[in-house]
Design an enzyme around this catalytic site. Structure first.
Site, PDB file in Angstrom:
ATOM      1  N   ARG A   1       0.123 -10.583  -9.772  1.00 31.27           N
ATOM      2  CA  ARG A   1      -0.314 -10.130  -8.451  1.00 31.27           C
ATOM      3  C   ARG A   1      -1.822  -9.869  -8.480  1.00 31.27           C
ATOM      4  NH1 ARG A   1       3.941  -5.713  -6.250  1.00 31.27           N
ATOM      5  NH2 ARG A   1       2.789  -6.112  -4.321  1.00 31.27           N
TER       6      ARG A   1
ATOM      7  N   SER B   1      -3.826  -4.370   2.698  1.00 26.81           N
ATOM      8  CA  SER B   1      -4.514  -3.162   3.164  1.00 26.81           C
ATOM      9  C   SER B   1      -4.614  -2.121   2.054  1.00 26.81           C
ATOM     10  CB  SER B   1      -3.769  -2.561   4.357  1.00 26.81           C
ATOM     11  OG  SER B   1      -2.464  -2.152   3.982  1.00 26.81           O
TER      12      SER B   1
ATOM     13  N   ASP C   1       6.418  -5.033   5.723  1.00 31.53           N
ATOM     14  CA  ASP C   1       7.557  -4.588   4.920  1.00 31.53           C
ATOM     15  C   ASP C   1       8.866  -4.605   5.714  1.00 31.53           C
ATOM     16  OD1 ASP C   1       6.130  -4.283   2.613  1.00 31.53           O
ATOM     17  OD2 ASP C   1       5.915  -2.110   2.755  1.00 31.53           O
TER      18      ASP C   1
ATOM     19  N   LYS D   1       3.870 -10.170  -2.755  1.00 30.18           N
ATOM     20  CA  LYS D   1       4.571  -8.894  -2.919  1.00 30.18           C
ATOM     21  C   LYS D   1       5.328  -8.898  -4.254  1.00 30.18           C
ATOM     22  CE  LYS D   1       3.646  -6.933   1.170  1.00 30.18           C
ATOM     23  NZ  LYS D   1       3.114  -5.570   1.355  1.00 30.18           N
TER      24      LYS D   1
ATOM     25  N   LYS E   1      13.162   1.479  -6.891  1.00 27.97           N
ATOM     26  CA  LYS E   1      11.723   1.400  -6.609  1.00 27.97           C
ATOM     27  C   LYS E   1      11.334   2.200  -5.379  1.00 27.97           C
ATOM     28  CE  LYS E   1       8.069  -2.039  -5.841  1.00 27.97           C
ATOM     29  NZ  LYS E   1       7.163  -1.738  -6.962  1.00 27.97           N
TER      30      LYS E   1
END
Length: 433
Positions: A122, A170, A313, A340, A413
């Site tokens: 990522r 963001s 999301d 993601k 998570k």
């Protein structure tokens, strides 16, 4: 060893009260502010999401000691030695990686920030470039632009003006804003182009404001001067992202009456827009008695276009609901989904194909085609180490007799109590493996 869970639900009615954990998004921001405030800021109602537990443990260790040796599973500080920097392993916690990159850039100690194999894929380059421009000393220890990274600390500020693209995560912007008041010359952040996930930036600024960190936002420029945190208690609202799965369950039920305590109509969380989105599916939201009541009213779904730029999301949840109902819709604002926990676009395409539904990508527009939708007797859902894949597809148990979901623990998570909460409203969950 991973264990799957098999979900069944005989009744198509859903009724009950569900107490949700604190917002992961709010809590992670508040914890960084607490760590930067020299003890002036305290956080209440800390989320029990694994990402937040990891971040809180790392920050407590960093603030409490210069020689760290703390551990919890795979997320740990290794002890400081004479020849090596301590290693901070954040596992799969993406928010922690971004926020801690900025946080440790300000500290006096050297650390190496690393994570899971997926975390190493990522990108972090945009944030590292911005911090380097400010004066941070950061090196990549493996692949350029990706974790692990070595932070040498003791940032010597070179400039207060930074430009960053608005259409990337963001969290890069938030990471910079969270440390801005601690920079000797403050920060003047120029956002280039359209801002993705604007509500998350607004949330950051609102939480900073609660700790008396003031800002100005004129056109595309956010300015925060060097200033001190004031004493403050930051109370974390329950998680609207978690609430979204209950809206999905209500949408696929024949009838639904649910109460989610603690949620407010005027929330800092961008995902509270789920109330407006799910109104299209006949779900009413009534705020009273210190929470929100959800009810299902049968009505045709007319809305055809969903722009999810400010609430990415929610994408999996809404797309799966549309697919399950056979509602062909068009989705935009999904650009960040590919970076993601997994490539969420590809993951959705793979799993929706199991019920005959296609998610067709045309540039930055995605269209559902449910013309060949089918309802099998049972289905196996791969989760790709992504908590939101598990929870977005779980409501299918209302229309498919048996839904087996890979790796039940993946929900730790963000929403550890998810499976237990499903049982409270009549779902049966059998662990397998």
């Amino acid at each position: 060893m991973k264990q799957n869970i098999i979900l069944t639900k005989k009744s198509k009615s859903v009724k009950g009260t569900i107490h949700l954990t604190g917002s992961k998004s709010e809590c992670n921001r508040a914890l960084i502010i607490e760590a930067l405030s020299d003890g002036k800021v305290k956080v209440e109602n800390i989320s029990d999401a694994a990402d937040t537990v990891t971040l809180a443990g790392i920050l407590r260790s960093a603030v409490g000691s210069k020689r760290w040796a703390v551990g919890s599973g795979d997320n740990y500080y290794s002890p400081l030695t004479a020849h090596h920097s301590p290693i901070v392993n954040i596992g799969p916690a993406g928010t922690a990686m971004r926020f801690l990159t900025a946080y440790f850039a300000l500290q006096d100690e050297e650390v190496v920030l690393t994570g899971s194999e997926r975390m190493k894929q990522r990108p972090i380059g945009v944030l590292v470039d911005a911090l380097r421009e400010l004066g941070a000393h950061i090196e990549y220890t493996e692949k350029e632009g990706f974790p692990p990274i070595k932070l040498k600390g003791s940032l010597e500020q070179l400039t207060s003006k930074i430009s960053i693209k608005g259409n990337i995560s963001s969290q890069y912007i938030t990471a910079l804003l969270l440390i801005a008041a601690r920079l000797p010359f403050g920060l003047e952040l120029h956002i280039e182009g359209e801002l993705t996930s604007r509500p998350y930036v607004e949330m950051t600024l609102s939480i900073l404001q609660a700790a008396k960190i003031h800002h100005t936002w004129v056109d595309n420029v956010i300015t925060i001067s060097n200033q001190e945190f004031a004493s403050a208690s930051l109370h974390i609202e329950p998680d609207w992202s978690a609430a979204s799965y209950w809206y999905a369950i209500a949408a696929l039920a024949d009838d639904a009456e649910l109460f989610l305590p603690g949620l407010t109509q005027y929330s800092l969380q961008g995902d509270s827009v789920i109330t407006e989105i799910m109104a299209n599916f006949g779900i009413t939201s009534q705020f009273k008695d210190g929470g929100v009541y959800l009810q299902k009213e049968v009505k045709p779904v007319l809305r055809k276009i969903f722009d999810l730029k400010e609430c990415p999301d929610l994408a999996q949840t809404i797309i799966v609901v549309c697919a399950a109902l056979g509602h062909d819709a068009t989705f935009t604002g999904l650009e960040t989904l590919k970076i993601k926990e997994t490539d969420r676009i590809k993951a959705l395409q793979n799993e929706l194909a199991k019920i005959g539904v296609k998610l067709i990508e045309k540039g930055q527009v995605y269209k559902l085609d449910s013309s060949e939708k089918l309802i099998p007797e049972k289905i196996f859902i791969n989760t790709y180490d992504d908590h939101r894949m598990a929870m977005a597809f779980a409501p299918l148990a209302l229309i498919i007799p048996e839904v087996e979901i890979e790796d039940a623990d993946v929900v730790e998570k963000s929403y550890p109590a998810f499976w237990k909460d499903l049982e409270k409203v009549g779902f049966k969950g059998a662990v397998k493996g």
